[in-house]
Design a protein around this motif. Structure first.
Motif, PDB file in Angstrom:
ATOM      1  N   GLU A   5      55.456   7.756  50.620  1.00  0.00           N
ATOM      2  CA  GLU A   5      56.255   8.989  50.640  1.00  0.00           C
ATOM      3  C   GLU A   5      56.092   9.755  49.329  1.00  0.00           C
ATOM      4  O   GLU A   5      55.975  10.980  49.317  1.00  0.00           O
ATOM      5  N   THR A   6      56.093   9.026  48.200  1.00  0.00           N
ATOM      6  CA  THR A   6      55.912   9.653  46.893  1.00  0.00           C
ATOM      7  C   THR A   6      54.520  10.268  46.795  1.00  0.00           C
ATOM      8  O   THR A   6      54.363  11.398  46.319  1.00  0.00           O
ATOM      9  N   GLU A   8      52.654  11.375  49.176  1.00  0.00           N
ATOM     10  CA  GLU A   8      52.613  12.574  50.014  1.00  0.00           C
ATOM     11  C   GLU A   8      53.369  13.734  49.364  1.00  0.00           C
ATOM     12  O   GLU A   8      52.919  14.876  49.405  1.00  0.00           O
ATOM     13  N   ARG A   9      54.488  13.432  48.737  1.00  0.00           N
ATOM     14  CA  ARG A   9      55.271  14.462  48.049  1.00  0.00           C
ATOM     15  C   ARG A   9      54.463  15.065  46.898  1.00  0.00           C
ATOM     16  O   ARG A   9      54.433  16.274  46.707  1.00  0.00           O
ATOM     17  N   VAL A  10      53.781  14.218  46.141  1.00  0.00           N
ATOM     18  CA  VAL A  10      52.951  14.679  45.029  1.00  0.00           C
ATOM     19  C   VAL A  10      51.792  15.523  45.563  1.00  0.00           C
ATOM     20  O   VAL A  10      51.489  16.593  45.022  1.00  0.00           O
ATOM     21  N   ASN A  12      51.605  17.245  48.371  1.00  0.00           N
ATOM     22  CA  ASN A  12      52.111  18.518  48.899  1.00  0.00           C
ATOM     23  C   ASN A  12      52.567  19.467  47.799  1.00  0.00           C
ATOM     24  O   ASN A  12      52.568  20.683  47.989  1.00  0.00           O
ATOM     25  N   SER A  13      52.974  18.941  46.663  1.00  0.00           N
ATOM     26  CA  SER A  13      53.466  19.767  45.555  1.00  0.00           C
ATOM     27  C   SER A  13      52.348  20.268  44.641  1.00  0.00           C
ATOM     28  O   SER A  13      52.596  21.067  43.752  1.00  0.00           O
ATOM     29  N   ALA A  88      52.317  13.989  39.404  1.00  0.00           N
ATOM     30  CA  ALA A  88      53.773  13.890  39.595  1.00  0.00           C
ATOM     31  C   ALA A  88      54.501  14.402  38.358  1.00  0.00           C
ATOM     32  O   ALA A  88      55.498  15.128  38.466  1.00  0.00           O
ATOM     33  N   LYS A  91      54.868  18.191  38.071  1.00  0.00           N
ATOM     34  CA  LYS A  91      55.868  18.799  38.951  1.00  0.00           C
ATOM     35  C   LYS A  91      57.231  18.110  38.842  1.00  0.00           C
ATOM     36  O   LYS A  91      58.110  18.337  39.655  1.00  0.00           O
ATOM     37  N   ILE A  93      58.149  15.075  39.500  1.00  0.00           N
ATOM     38  CA  ILE A  93      58.462  14.255  40.674  1.00  0.00           C
ATOM     39  C   ILE A  93      58.595  12.806  40.212  1.00  0.00           C
ATOM     40  O   ILE A  93      57.674  12.263  39.600  1.00  0.00           O
TER      41      ILE A  93
END
Length: 152
Positions: A5-6, A8-10, A12-13, A88, A91, A93
């Motif tokens: 999940e992390t 994917e978040r990174v 996408n950001s 990360a 951004k 994250i």
């Protein structure tokens, strides 16, 4: 291990065009994609392409390509987790990691079981090759045709 999940978040950001644009200031729009001079080898005409729709890059000159993490790994000469961490941090994250010692101990137990099975299989086949009468042709082949010493 960093959670999926992390990751994917990174991903996408950090749009790939934005990240690569920080390293390649001459990145120019070419239709739906972008092109520029490859940072991984010397060239006079642009062969480095970036696809924002696919979130990938590729150099037709040297063949390097991949996603935003692969680009950071190549340009910064770092590992996959380090590339994720760098992006990360940019951004802000937080990095979430999966279970540490419990996960490790489960994997360690599985590894021990697999190694034990492989050791037993090796012993079985070694004994049959070296001691059984039926394996005489195999031993002869290994010695004469393959020139393998008995120690091997």
């Amino acid at each position: 291990m960093i959670t999926p999940e992390t990751i994917e978040r990174v991903r996408n950001s950090n749009p790939i065009v934005e990240v690569i644009g920080e390293y390649i200031p001459n990145l120019k729009r070419a239709g739906k994609d972008y092109k520029g001079l490859c940072p991984f080898h010397q060239e006079k005409s642009p062969s480095f392409m970036v696809s924002p729709a696919k979130e990938i890059f590729h150099c037709f000159g040297c063949g390097v390509g991949g996603d935003v993490f692969k680009f950071v790994m190549e340009i910064e000469r770092c590992s996959y987790p380090e590339a994720i961490t760098k992006l990360a941090d940019k951004k802000s994250i937080p990095i979430e990691k999966t279970g540490g010692s419990e996960s490790f101990s489960k994997n360690n137990e599985s590894r021990k079981k697999i190694l034990d099975i492989l050791r037993r299989a090796m012993q079985f086949y070694h004994k049959n090759l070296m001691e059984s009468q039926e394996a005489e042709p195999a031993r002869k082949y290994l010695k004469e045709k393959r020139a393998l010493p008995d120690a091997i």
